[in-house]
Write an enzyme that holds these catalytic residues in place. Structure first.
Site, PDB file in Angstrom:
ATOM      1  N   LYS A 287       0.855  -1.186   0.000  1.00 26.25           N
ATOM      2  CA  LYS A 287       0.000   0.000   0.000  1.00 26.25           C
ATOM      3  C   LYS A 287       0.895   1.241   0.000  1.00 26.25           C
ATOM      4  O   LYS A 287       1.826   1.345   0.790  1.00 26.25           O
ATOM      5  CB  LYS A 287      -0.909  -0.015   1.239  1.00 26.25           C
ATOM      6  N   GLU A 373     -19.070  -5.867  10.621  1.00 27.46           N
ATOM      7  CA  GLU A 373     -19.999  -5.101  11.451  1.00 27.46           C
ATOM      8  C   GLU A 373     -20.996  -5.992  12.183  1.00 27.46           C
ATOM      9  O   GLU A 373     -21.347  -5.713  13.346  1.00 27.46           O
ATOM     10  CB  GLU A 373     -20.749  -4.094  10.571  1.00 27.46           C
ATOM     11  N   ARG A 401     -25.285  -2.351   8.017  1.00 33.52           N
ATOM     12  CA  ARG A 401     -24.929  -3.719   7.657  1.00 33.52           C
ATOM     13  C   ARG A 401     -25.173  -4.693   8.815  1.00 33.52           C
ATOM     14  O   ARG A 401     -25.126  -5.904   8.624  1.00 33.52           O
ATOM     15  CB  ARG A 401     -23.465  -3.776   7.235  1.00 33.52           C
TER      16      ARG A 401
END
Length: 638
Positions: A287, A373, A401
């Site tokens: 990244k 979640e 969610r």
């Protein structure tokens, strides 16, 4: 326009069809230009940064080999897609990303045929791509379907549900899943999968054998011994890691390979493109690749404000007004210091939700559950069953969610869980997928749940304490914004549940404001001499005050940073209807539409919820308000 001198190749790529006209030998140079252009453009505009740098080579090779958009690329999560956008016709507008009327921050089907599936949340790509593959097969279409899942998205249960379905079908779907493994989400990726993949990619013995073999045997493309050893690499990997996990799920597993090696990507993807059935390619990327500050600070450079790439990010000098997230962060640490039962939970949003300091001060009471979640909410429910007091720090859009878990696992059982809901209401540049427009609606209909929205910073702290001290489920919902500038007291005081605050006693109309719209209501109330109430509680409402005001006023105006449909204003109307009271009510809130990406201030103005919009709306419905006896005096004083 792009500088043709600095970007001689990229400047001539207006679509992937142009990219495919180049020889393979030019692709590394294209990647170099694409990476440099991404750094330059996001430096000007701000936006998601480090994740896109990590997939430059992968994006380029995919568009080179696959006949996009006829072949489908499904990106997950969407903040990896800036290089994809640059190569698919949006190069000269990428500097407008996240801005009003500019390029969308995530893939958007409305924006481009190359954006095959809209994604703002994570872990949806495999399900969507599988659906595309099934539909294509049924239609007799031979198009290829590729899901690129990374930046922590594989930690969510939905991804594994899709893998299980795809690998277990009677008729094998032609689907390629590319696991972009950078060991990161927005924060460091966590969980058992991350540890397993880390053992594979970080094993010293495996890497020593690999690197030693490269030096001894040379280029695998030219040396027969090197090619032989490369074929045995899969056997080496099996000695150190259960890489057969994906094989057991029904996928043919390939990897891991270097996701920044253009030659390796070309070689492997050419092979996989010709294979039938479910395939999984595991690529290792960095990244922030190619920009040293981002490689060294992958969290800080995940998303950036405009900056000078030659200098890097610079902290803003001087004191800044605290955001509501800052208020929560301080409160959480202060409450934890006096309440040993407090546990902090986040679904992969440590930085965004303000849990960094808490995670450092109370590591044994801090739980990052990754992008999960549903698990976060039920984990909190289990903690509450055993006497702990969990605080779930979660974005409004992400709590959607876990709605089933909120109902079944917390509310029905009346468990003692506090939800600190960030990014409530209008959020801004991240667009419709991240807007918290519906939480008051979906929260207030649940029995047992206390729902609060603060008007200022100090009230936010008090509400958090109120929800924590209350036994049972409670939610405090606040915006992604700074407050009006009210000083935050260090105490942990609470508020009486269900009691509103009368900010101003006026006549004719009563403005009942919830949360972030209280300051605008106050300003208009002073101007027109109207009654203004800071409602504080969406549930339970201050029934006594509302009924008293209904008897003494000609009408109500409700104001909320939430969808009007089923929102806090609807709760007021329902109360009056239940009492048989007929009173004109004007509801000001978010329209029945998904709001585009723009700044929070622009979106509030667009919805008519800024000061000018509120004033104009009231005068359209109640022109007599301008003639209020107190108006002239208020205007003169102002």
């Amino acid at each position: 326009m792009i500088d043709t001198t600095r970007y001689p190749l990229l400047s001539h790529i207006d679509s992937p069809a142009d990219l495919r006209l180049l020889p393979e030998s030019e692709l590394t140079a294209v990647c170099d230009e694409l990476r440099a252009f991404l750094i330059e453009s996001v430096g000007k505009s701000g936006g998601h940064f480090a994740a896109g740098l990590g997939v430059v080579e992968l994006t380029t090779v995919l568009h080179y080999l696959y006949a996009t958009p006829e072949d489908r690329l499904v990106w997950d999560v969407g903040h990896q897609a800036y290089p994809h956008k640059i190569l698919t016709g949006r190069r000269d507008r990428i500097h407008t990303v996240k801005q009003k009327d500019g390029v969308a921050p995530f893939p958007s089907r409305e924006e481009s045929p190359f954006d095959t599936f809209g994604v703002g949340h994570s872990s949806t790509s495999i399900s969507a791509a599988l659906g595309m593959a099934i539909a294509a097969a049924r239609a007799g279409d031979e198009r290829r379907i590729v899901a690129i899942i990374g930046d922590g998205a594989m930690t969510a249960g939905m991804a594994w549900e899709a893998l299980g379905h795809a690998g277990g079908m009677d008729t094998d779907p032609n689907l390629l899943v590319i696991l972009n493994d950078n060991r990161m989400s927005i924060s460091e990726a966590v969980g058992g999968l991350t540890k397993m993949l880390g053992r594979m990619t970080g094993n010293k013995t495996l890497n020593a054998l690999r690197e030693g073999g490269k030096k001894l045997l040379g280029d695998k493309r030219k040396s027969p011994p090197a090619r032989f050893v490369k074929r045995w690499e899969e056997h080496w990997k099996g000695m150190f890691v259960p890489s057969t996990l994906f094989e057991q799920m029904g996928f043919h597993y390939t990897g891991p390979i270097d996701g920044h090696d253009v030659g390796a990507l070309l070689e492997v993807l050419k092979t996989l493109k010709g294979l039938k059935g479910p395939q999984l390619l595991h690529v290792i990327t960095t990244k922030g690749k190619g920009y040293e500050p981002a490689e060294g600070d992958q969290i800080g450079y995940h998303a950036v404000t405009p900056f000078d790439p030659s200098v890097g990010l610079i902290g803003k000098a001087g004191a800044k007004k605290p955001t509501y997230t800052d208020v929560f962060s301080d409160w959480l640490c202060d409450m934890a210091a006096v309440e040993p039962t407090l546990m902090g939970i986040t679904p992969a949003m440590r930085e965004g939700s303000g849990l960094v300091r808490f995670s450092q001060a109370y590591p044994e009471r801090y739980f990052d559950v990754a992008i999960a979640e549903q698990h976060a909410v039920t984990l909190a429910a289990g903690m509450a069953c055993e006497g702990a007091k969990p605080v779930v720090a979660i974005y409004s859009t992400f709590l959607q969610r876990a709605y089933d878990q909120l109902i079944h696992d917390v509310a029905i059982q009346n468990l003692d869980v506090l939800f600190a809901i960030d990014r409530g209401g209008v959020v801004g540049p991240d667009g419709a997928t991240h807007a918290g427009s519906f939480d008051l609606t979906y929260l207030r209909c649940l029995p047992n749940l206390v729902v609060m929205a603060p008007a200022d910073e100090n009230e936010c702290r008090k509400m958090l304490s109120t929800g924590f001290r209350h036994y049972g489920p409670a939610a405090v919902r606040y915006p992604r914004d700074v407050g009006p500038g009210v000083a935050v007291q260090p105490t942990l005081d609470t508020l009486p549940i269900g009691k509103a605050e009368l900010r101003q006693r006026g006549s004719r109309l009563a403005l009942l404001a919830f949360g972030a719209l209280v300051p605008a209501a106050e300003a208009v109330g002073r101007e027109f001499g109207l009654t203004v109430v800071n409602m504080r509680f969406i549930k339970p409402l201050d029934r006594t005050l509302i009924l008293e005001l209904a008897r003494s006023h000609d009408g109500f105006v409700t104001l909320e940073d939430n969808a009007i449909a089923g929102g806090a204003g609807s709760a007021v109307a329902e109360l009056l209807a239940a009492e048989g009271i007929t009173l004109p009510i004007q509801h000001l809130g978010l329209p029945d539409a998904f709001l585009p990406h723009a700044s929070r201030a622009q979106l509030l103005a667009q919805a008519g919820l800024d000061l000018d919009g509120v004033r104009a709306a009231i005068l359209r419905r109640w022109p007599q308000a301008a003639g209020n006896p107190a108006t002239a005096a208020a205007r003169a004083a102002g």
